[in-house]
Design a protein around this motif. Structure first.
Motif, PDB file in Angstrom:
ATOM      1  N   GLY A  39       0.821  -1.204   0.000  1.00 30.24           N
ATOM      2  CA  GLY A  39       0.000   0.000   0.000  1.00 30.24           C
ATOM      3  C   GLY A  39       0.856   1.255   0.000  1.00 30.24           C
ATOM      4  N   GLU A  40       0.195   2.380  -0.251  1.00 36.54           N
ATOM      5  CA  GLU A  40       0.892   3.668  -0.263  1.00 36.54           C
ATOM      6  C   GLU A  40       1.669   3.872   1.039  1.00 36.54           C
ATOM      7  OE1 GLU A  40      -1.758   6.934  -0.957  1.00 36.54           O
ATOM      8  OE2 GLU A  40      -0.196   8.432  -0.624  1.00 36.54           O
ATOM      9  N   GLY A  41       2.909   4.278   0.908  1.00 33.40           N
ATOM     10  CA  GLY A  41       3.726   4.576   2.089  1.00 33.40           C
ATOM     11  C   GLY A  41       4.552   3.399   2.569  1.00 33.40           C
ATOM     12  N   GLY A  71       1.960   1.731  -3.237  1.00 30.45           N
ATOM     13  CA  GLY A  71       3.336   2.011  -2.803  1.00 30.45           C
ATOM     14  C   GLY A  71       4.379   1.326  -3.659  1.00 30.45           C
TER      15      GLY A  71
ATOM     16  N   GLU B  40       4.026  10.268  -2.630  1.00 27.54           N
ATOM     17  CA  GLU B  40       3.492   9.118  -1.900  1.00 27.54           C
ATOM     18  C   GLU B  40       3.324   9.456  -0.414  1.00 27.54           C
ATOM     19  OE1 GLU B  40       5.893   5.623  -2.356  1.00 27.54           O
ATOM     20  OE2 GLU B  40       4.696   4.468  -0.937  1.00 27.54           O
ATOM     21  N   MET B  44      -1.789  10.661   4.114  1.00 23.12           N
ATOM     22  CA  MET B  44      -1.485  10.412   5.519  1.00 23.12           C
ATOM     23  C   MET B  44      -0.901  11.687   6.167  1.00 23.12           C
ATOM     24  SD  MET B  44      -1.313   7.314   3.821  1.00 23.12           S
ATOM     25  CE  MET B  44       0.106   6.233   3.624  1.00 23.12           C
TER      26      MET B  44
END
Lengths: 304, 304
Positions: A39-41, A71, B40, B44
Motif C-alpha cells: 500500500g501507499e507509504g 506504494g 506518496e 497520511m
C-alpha cells in the motif's frame, strides 16, 4: 529454530486513518524477506521499522485496489535510485505490469535491475515459488475485482541428532546427515542403529496464509486449511455484515468462523475500516468464536 | 490580514529517508486550500497535520516523477470513498490523465465527484486559475522530463478606511467602497475629499512561486520575479554541482543565486537528497549568498 515471522506494515482498509497505513507485510523466512501487498507509504514504513528494502527479492500483490499496491512504483523506483542490481520477482494481476510500464514510461525510468513479472491466476490455485525450504502458492479470493490470497508452506524439516548418543556410538560424520533424514546406520559389524533412537523427531512444518480482501465464501477454505497462522481481513464488525457483503469484505465474526472451520492455529485480524478508532470490539467479537485471535499491530512481528 | 501561507507536507527528494516525505505542500489563501504536488503518503500527511482533504478543490502536479505524484491516486480514491461531491480540479502533464484512467479502470473505480483535468503546458507560461483575489500560473522548468513550476499571485488588495475620519466627515456608506478603490468623494457642496487622505494605502499584493525540480537556467527567472516567497528545490550541496547538472537539479548555492537575481523577498529550500541527514549545511550554503533563507520543515506553515 528457523525464523518464520510476519511483520505488519499496515493494518488499515482503503482510507488510512489514525496513523494506520494501508496493507503491507513482510514475511521473514530464515532471513529471506517477502513483501506481501504494498500500500501507499510502504517504503517509508520499511524504513521506519528498519527493514532494508534491498533484501526483498519477491513481492506479492493480491489485487489492484489502491490500498494494496500504490506504494509499489515508489518502492521499485527507490530501489533503482539506490543502485539495486539483484533481480526482483513480482507476482500480481496481469494488469499490474501495464500500470507499472505506463508509469515508468512517463517518468522516463529504466530500471537498473531486472524486474521479473509473474502474473497471478485469478481462477485457480497456483504454485508461484518453490525453494528447498519454502513453497508459496496463490489462491483465488472473492472480491469486487480479481484478487488472490497467498500461502507460505515450509518444506519438511529435519530431525535433530541426539548429540550425546551419536558421540558415544562414534557414528562417522558422513552418516549423520542420513540419520537426520531417517535412514538407519549400519555398523561395520552388522549392528543396526535405528535413526529414530538417535534423533529427536522433526518439528512439524509451519504455514502461513494471507487472505485480503474477500467476501465470506467456502471457495478458499481448502487452500488455507490447517495453517499455523491465518491472516484474514476483518474490515467490519458483524453488525455491518450487509455492508461487508456489498463491498465484498468480511466481518471479524466471519474471519473467526473461517479460522475455526479451516482449523487454523492462530488468527491475525487486519484491514480495519477507518470507522473504528478503537479496535478492541473487533478483537472481542472474533475471540468469542475463535479464542486464539490477535489484532495485527503495525510494527509488530508475529511468529508463524 | 488575509491568510496566505504554505504548509510543507514533504521536503524529501526521490528517496524518502529519516522520516522525510516526498514533495507536497498546501497553499492556504484565505481558507481556500490548494495542493501542490502529491508525493506518496500525502493523504497520511494531510491527516497528520489536521488538513481536511475535502477542503482542497485544486491540485497542481509539476511533473511525473513518482516523488511528486504517487500519492494522487490514493488521495483521489479516498475522497471518493469518503463521499466527496464537490468538483475537484487537477492541473498537470497531459499523461497524468492516462495514468489515472488506467488505475481507476483496473480498480473498477468510478469517482462519485467530477474530476476536471486541465493539462499544463510544458512550453509556455499559462494562466491556470483566476479568482477575484488570486491568479495561479504555470511556467516551464527545465528537468529530465517535462516539468512546470507554479506561481500564486494575490489580486490587488483594497485600501483600508481611516474609520475616525470617515465617521467625523459623515461620508455616506455607499461611497466607502469607492474610497477604498481610490475614488475621491465629492461632497454635496462641491468639496473634494481625496481618497488618499481618508484611507491607509493598500498593502502590496503578495506572491508565491514554487520551483521543483529544475536545473539552473535563466529561462524561468521572469516567471518568478520579485515574489515574496520563493520555494526552490536544493537537492544538493554545491560540491555536488556536477551531479546536480547530470540529474537536472540545483544546489543550495544555486537556489540562493536564483533568489538573489529575481529579487525574491524570502527563500524556502526543499527537495533534499537522502544523502543529507543533517540539513544545516544546505541552509548555511544558501545564507552565505541570500541571507533570508529558511529550510522547509514538514508540518510547518510559512507566511507568504
Amino acid at each position: 529454530m528457523t525464523r518464520f515471522e510476519v511483520l505488519i506494515l499496515g493494518n488499515s482498509s482503503a482510507t488510512p486513518m489514525y496513523g494506520r497505513h494501508p496493507t503491507a507485510q513482510i514475511i521473514n523466512y530464515n532471513e529471506q524477506l517477502f513483501l506481501v501487498d504494498c500500500g501507499e507509504g510502504t517504503q517509508m514504513q520499511l524504513f521506519r521499522y528498519g527493514i532494508r528494502s534491498n533484501k526483498i527479492n519477491h513481492i506479492f500483490i493480491s489485487h489492484l485496489h489502491g490500498d494494496h499496491y500504490l506504494g509499489l512504483v515508489g518502492l521499485l523506483s527507490s530501489q533503482h535510485l539506490m543502485g539495486r542490481q539483484a533481480d526482483l520477482h513480482l507476482y500480481g494481476p496481469a494488469a499490474l505490469k501495464e500500470i507499472l510500464d505506463l508509469q515508468f514510461k512517463h517518468s522516463d525510468t529504466r530500471l537498473r535491475y531486472a524486474l521479473i513479472f509473474h502474473p497471478t491466476n485469478p481462477e485457480h490455485e497456483d504454485l508461484l515459488l518453490e525453494t528447498p525450504m519454502l513453497k508459496v502458492r496463490s489462491f483465488p479470493l472473492r472480491h469486487r475485482i480479481a484478487c488472490t490470497g497467498f500461502r507460505f508452506d515450509e518444506g519438511r524439516r529435519s530431525a535433530t541428532l541426539k548429540a550425546e548418543e551419536v558421540e558415544r556410538l562414534r557414528i562417522p560424520t558422513p552418516y549423520l546427515k542420513l540419520l537426520k533424514k531417517g535412514i538407519d546406520y549400519l555398523g561395520a559389524d552388522g549392528t543396526v542403529y535405528p535413526a529414530k533412537d538417535l534423533t529427536f523427531p522433526a518439528p512439524a512444518s509451519r504455514s502461513y496464509a494471507y487472505c485480503s480482501d474477500t467476501v465470506l465464501t467456502d471457495a478458499y477454505f481448502d487452500a488455507i486449511r490447517e495453517v499455523d497462522l491465518l491472516y484474514h481481513e476483518s474490515t467490519f464488525l458483524h453488525e455491518m455484515v450487509d455492508r461487508a457483503k456489498e463491498t465484498f469484505h468480511t466481518t471479524a465474526l466471519e474471519a473467526a468462523q473461517v479460522a475455526q472451520i479451516v482449523q487454523a492455529r492462530k488468527l491475525l485480524l487486519g484491514h480495519f475500516s477507518a470507522r473504528y478508532k478503537d479496535l478492541q470490539p473487533l478483537l472481542d467479537e472474533s475471540r468469542a468464536v475463535f479464542a486464539n485471535t490477535v489484532l495485527s499491530e503495525e510494527g509488530k512481528w508475529f511468529l508463524v
